[in-house]
Design an enzyme around this catalytic site. Structure first.
Site, PDB file in Angstrom:
ATOM      1  CB  THR A 132     -20.218  35.117 -20.934  1.00 56.84           C
ATOM      2  OG1 THR A 132     -18.875  35.573 -21.102  1.00 56.84           O
ATOM      3  CG2 THR A 132     -20.817  35.024 -22.336  1.00 56.84           C
ATOM      4  CG  ASP A 133     -16.736  39.051 -19.324  1.00 57.07           C
ATOM      5  OD1 ASP A 133     -16.710  37.943 -19.913  1.00 57.07           O
ATOM      6  OD2 ASP A 133     -15.768  39.481 -18.666  1.00 57.07           O
ATOM      7  CD  GLU A 134     -15.622  34.814 -23.203  1.00 59.58           C
ATOM      8  OE1 GLU A 134     -15.484  34.449 -24.370  1.00 59.58           O
ATOM      9  OE2 GLU A 134     -15.196  34.156 -22.225  1.00 59.58           O
ATOM     10  CE1 TYR A 157     -19.906  30.393 -24.050  1.00 63.96           C
ATOM     11  CE2 TYR A 157     -18.262  32.131 -23.795  1.00 63.96           C
ATOM     12  CZ  TYR A 157     -19.301  31.356 -23.274  1.00 63.96           C
ATOM     13  OH  TYR A 157     -19.711  31.556 -21.975  1.00 63.96           O
ATOM     14  CE  LYS A 161     -24.035  32.175 -22.339  1.00 63.23           C
ATOM     15  NZ  LYS A 161     -24.868  31.182 -21.580  1.00 63.23           N
TER      16      LYS A 161
HETATM   17  P1  NAD Z   1     -19.691  24.009 -18.232  1.00 63.54           P
HETATM   18  O1  NAD Z   1     -19.279  23.758 -19.648  1.00 63.54           O
HETATM   19  O2  NAD Z   1     -18.796  23.614 -17.115  1.00 63.54           O
HETATM   20  O3  NAD Z   1     -21.103  23.314 -17.956  1.00 63.54           O
HETATM   21  C1  NAD Z   1     -22.140  23.331 -18.885  1.00 63.54           C
HETATM   22  C2  NAD Z   1     -23.171  22.292 -18.437  1.00 63.54           C
HETATM   23  O4  NAD Z   1     -24.252  22.319 -19.394  1.00 63.54           O
HETATM   24  C3  NAD Z   1     -22.632  20.859 -18.440  1.00 63.54           C
HETATM   25  O5  NAD Z   1     -23.033  20.204 -17.247  1.00 63.54           O
HETATM   26  C4  NAD Z   1     -23.267  20.220 -19.660  1.00 63.54           C
HETATM   27  O6  NAD Z   1     -23.490  18.824 -19.523  1.00 63.54           O
HETATM   28  C5  NAD Z   1     -24.574  20.985 -19.746  1.00 63.54           C
HETATM   29  N1  NAD Z   1     -25.111  20.999 -21.126  1.00 63.54           N
HETATM   30  C6  NAD Z   1     -24.429  21.290 -22.262  1.00 63.54           C
HETATM   31  N2  NAD Z   1     -25.234  21.157 -23.332  1.00 63.54           N
HETATM   32  C7  NAD Z   1     -26.458  20.811 -22.850  1.00 63.54           C
HETATM   33  C8  NAD Z   1     -27.710  20.535 -23.465  1.00 63.54           C
HETATM   34  N3  NAD Z   1     -27.851  20.598 -24.797  1.00 63.54           N
HETATM   35  N4  NAD Z   1     -28.761  20.210 -22.682  1.00 63.54           N
HETATM   36  C9  NAD Z   1     -28.621  20.137 -21.331  1.00 63.54           C
HETATM   37  N5  NAD Z   1     -27.453  20.352 -20.697  1.00 63.54           N
HETATM   38  C10 NAD Z   1     -26.384  20.696 -21.454  1.00 63.54           C
HETATM   39  O7  NAD Z   1     -20.023  25.567 -18.189  1.00 63.54           O
HETATM   40  P2  NAD Z   1     -19.823  26.625 -17.016  1.00 63.54           P
HETATM   41  O8  NAD Z   1     -18.455  27.174 -17.097  1.00 63.54           O
HETATM   42  O9  NAD Z   1     -20.313  26.045 -15.757  1.00 63.54           O
HETATM   43  O10 NAD Z   1     -20.816  27.770 -17.500  1.00 63.54           O
HETATM   44  C11 NAD Z   1     -22.192  27.751 -17.121  1.00 63.54           C
HETATM   45  C12 NAD Z   1     -22.877  28.957 -17.741  1.00 63.54           C
HETATM   46  O11 NAD Z   1     -22.257  30.152 -17.275  1.00 63.54           O
HETATM   47  C13 NAD Z   1     -22.801  28.989 -19.256  1.00 63.54           C
HETATM   48  O12 NAD Z   1     -24.045  29.465 -19.731  1.00 63.54           O
HETATM   49  C14 NAD Z   1     -21.694  29.978 -19.548  1.00 63.54           C
HETATM   50  O13 NAD Z   1     -21.902  30.627 -20.782  1.00 63.54           O
HETATM   51  C15 NAD Z   1     -21.844  30.944 -18.385  1.00 63.54           C
HETATM   52  N6  NAD Z   1     -20.608  31.628 -17.961  1.00 63.54           N
HETATM   53  C16 NAD Z   1     -19.458  30.920 -17.729  1.00 63.54           C
HETATM   54  C17 NAD Z   1     -18.318  31.595 -17.298  1.00 63.54           C
HETATM   55  C18 NAD Z   1     -17.040  30.851 -16.971  1.00 63.54           C
HETATM   56  O14 NAD Z   1     -16.023  31.506 -16.698  1.00 63.54           O
HETATM   57  N7  NAD Z   1     -17.021  29.540 -16.963  1.00 63.54           N
HETATM   58  C19 NAD Z   1     -18.350  32.987 -17.115  1.00 63.54           C
HETATM   59  C20 NAD Z   1     -19.545  33.671 -17.370  1.00 63.54           C
HETATM   60  C21 NAD Z   1     -20.669  32.985 -17.782  1.00 63.54           C
HETATM   61  P1  TYD Z   2     -10.176  30.380 -21.123  1.00 65.58           P
HETATM   62  O1  TYD Z   2     -10.017  29.761 -19.784  1.00 65.58           O
HETATM   63  O2  TYD Z   2     -10.395  29.493 -22.305  1.00 65.58           O
HETATM   64  O3  TYD Z   2     -11.356  31.454 -21.002  1.00 65.58           O
HETATM   65  P2  TYD Z   2     -11.848  32.599 -22.069  1.00 65.58           P
HETATM   66  O4  TYD Z   2     -11.190  32.408 -23.345  1.00 65.58           O
HETATM   67  O5  TYD Z   2     -13.319  32.322 -22.134  1.00 65.58           O
HETATM   68  O6  TYD Z   2     -11.499  33.896 -21.408  1.00 65.58           O
HETATM   69  O7  TYD Z   2      -8.896  31.260 -21.424  1.00 65.58           O
HETATM   70  C1  TYD Z   2      -8.499  32.303 -20.558  1.00 65.58           C
HETATM   71  C2  TYD Z   2      -7.328  33.010 -21.211  1.00 65.58           C
HETATM   72  O8  TYD Z   2      -6.222  32.094 -21.263  1.00 65.58           O
HETATM   73  C3  TYD Z   2      -7.608  33.416 -22.653  1.00 65.58           C
HETATM   74  O9  TYD Z   2      -6.972  34.656 -22.927  1.00 65.58           O
HETATM   75  C4  TYD Z   2      -6.969  32.317 -23.479  1.00 65.58           C
HETATM   76  C5  TYD Z   2      -5.781  31.898 -22.614  1.00 65.58           C
HETATM   77  N1  TYD Z   2      -5.394  30.469 -22.758  1.00 65.58           N
HETATM   78  C6  TYD Z   2      -4.065  30.128 -23.031  1.00 65.58           C
HETATM   79  O10 TYD Z   2      -3.187  30.999 -23.146  1.00 65.58           O
HETATM   80  N2  TYD Z   2      -3.751  28.807 -23.153  1.00 65.58           N
HETATM   81  C7  TYD Z   2      -4.672  27.830 -23.044  1.00 65.58           C
HETATM   82  O11 TYD Z   2      -4.330  26.610 -23.196  1.00 65.58           O
HETATM   83  C8  TYD Z   2      -6.018  28.188 -22.736  1.00 65.58           C
HETATM   84  C9  TYD Z   2      -7.097  27.129 -22.605  1.00 65.58           C
HETATM   85  C10 TYD Z   2      -6.334  29.526 -22.602  1.00 65.58           C
END
Ligand code: NAD
Ligand code: TYD
Length: 349
Positions: A132-134, A157, A161
């Site tokens: 992630t970019d975070e 988080y 990562k």
């Molecule tokens: P998500 O939470 O929707 O899915 C995570 C999946 O991992 C789930 O299916 C869960 O069951 C599985 N999981 C969790 N713990 C596990 C374990 N111990 N063993 C096996 N499986 C396990 O997450 P997402 O949003 O799809 O993100 C996927 C990846 O991409 C993550 O690594 C996240 O850090 C990264 N990512 C997400 C975003 C975003 O905006 N969602 C952006 C950049 C990077």
């Molecule tokens: P989120 O979807 O949790 O992603 P991230 O924190 O990983 O960027 O949140 C996106 C933005 O929205 C973040 O600045 C937090 C804000 N947010 C709210 O204002 N209210 C909410 O209930 C949630 C879940 C997020």
């Protein structure tokens, strides 16, 4: 089969789109989806491909070292695309240990199993870590995250990562294990669990519930449609250079409050209600502790080197996302029954 790939976290939001893309595009690859099926994992996300000849689901936990070693013995993987993670910042604030276990220990278990299984044939293998970019921390009003930006994670988080990214690079540097890492901005689209901003607010609007905006709502994120992320992962897996990092972003920055107004406008139209109806639900609430002010990605490296760019404009992607949730209200009802109610109460009351 030409290759056997392990995709972890394939029942989650992004993972399910990656699994679908690979299963459909590469009929000669066996795709093994390993997922623990936590609250965020849902096999309903994959019903359309679950009977494909080149797809196998394995339920398991990446924290379980012996299980992971056994899985590598069973399949002799050619590559890993690692997405399994605990992924929600708010949950990491209430329960950091879960994030350390899955994101750090789980990743190191996978690296160890890959090292032991691949040590005599690294040249044909690849460990792809999806990050992630975070990890880069928080920006002020100016500037963009580059691949060379020093890590400065600020939430449990992003710290977990960042730690897992460091371990992946350490295995590359120390043992010569070929890896790639990509760091992507906020994803949106179908199948995202309604704890993240957009699906949470879509679900609340359809249920006429308040939209809890943290702090002043002026936090900024860069948004990318999930299928564009999956396509970038495919490209990097096949064409990226080993031992490299690629930033992936949408060239699409929004303050939360502007994004929420755009969502409300499109939801009013989708529900056929008067202008201003969804906007009336906006409620400012206490800020998230340590809330990162701004994330913004410079994705020019992947653009120049691999020719990738987002295919969708945000308004279009948001429209597709709303359409999906409105046509899949059973999916939303299923994932918001049970434990979700307790989570919601604890987080927002
Ligand atoms: P998500 O939470 O929707 O899915 C995570 C999946 O991992 C789930 O299916 C869960 O069951 C599985 N999981 C969790 N713990 C596990 C374990 N111990 N063993 C096996 N499986 C396990 O997450 P997402 O949003 O799809 O993100 C996927 C990846 O991409 C993550 O690594 C996240 O850090 C990264 N990512 C997400 C975003 C975003 O905006 N969602 C952006 C950049 C990077
Ligand atoms: P989120 O979807 O949790 O992603 P991230 O924190 O990983 O960027 O949140 C996106 C933005 O929205 C973040 O600045 C937090 C804000 N947010 C709210 O204002 N209210 C909410 O209930 C949630 C879940 C997020």
């Amino acid at each position: 089969m030409e290759k056997t790939l392990l995709i972890t976290g394939g029942a989650g939001f992004i993972g399910s789109h990656v699994v679908r893309l690979f299963v459909k595009k590469y009929p000669n690859y066996l795709i093994v989806n390993l997922d623990k099926l936590t609250y965020a994992g849902n096999l309903e996300n994959l019903v359309d491909i679950q009977d494909s000849q080149n797809y196998v689901f394995e339920k398991g936990d990446i924290v379980d070292r012996d299980y992971i070693i056994g899985l590598f013995d069973k399949y002799n993987f050619d590559g890993v695309i690692h997405l399994a993670a605990e992924s929600h910042v708010d949950r990491s604030i209430t329960n950091p240990m879960e994030f350390i276990m899955t994101n750090v220990v789980g990743t190191v278990n996978l690296l160890n199993a890959a090292k032991n299984s691949w040590k005599d044939c690294y040249e044909s293998k690849l460990f792809y870590h999806v990050s992630t970019d975070e990890v880069y921390g928080s920006l002020g009003n100016e500037g963009l995250f580059l691949e060379t930006t020093p890590y400065d994670p600020k939430s449990p988080y992003s710290s977990s990562k960042a730690s897992s990214d460091h371990f992946v690079r350490a295995y590359g540097n120390t043992y010569g294990m070929p890896f790639v890492i990509s760091n992507c901005s906020n994803n949106y689209g179908p199948n995202q669990f309604p704890e993240k901003l957009l699906p949470l607010f879509i679900n609340n609007i359809r249920n006429n519930k308040n939209l809890p905006v943290y702090g002043d709502g002026l936090f900024t994120r860069d948004w990318l449609y999930v299928e564009d992320h999956a396509k970038a992962i495919d490209l990097i897996y096949h064409k990226g250079s080993n031992f490299e990092t690629y930033n992936i972003g949408g060239f699409n920055e929004w303050t939360n409050i502007d994004l929420i107004h755009e969502l409300c406008k499109q939801m009013n139209a989708a529900l056929g209600v008067a202008e201003g109806t969804s906007e009336n639900l906006i409620t400012y609430v206490k800020d998230r502790p340590g809330h990162d002010k701004r994330y913004a990605i410079d994705a020019s490296k992947i653009n120049k080197e691999l020719g990738w760019k987002p295919s969708l404009q945000f308004q279009e992607g948001l429209g597709l996302t709303i359409d999906w949730y409105m046509s899949n209200q059973n999916w939303l009802d299923n994932v918001t029954s049970g434990d979700y109610k307790n989570y919601y109460k604890k987080q927002y009351s």
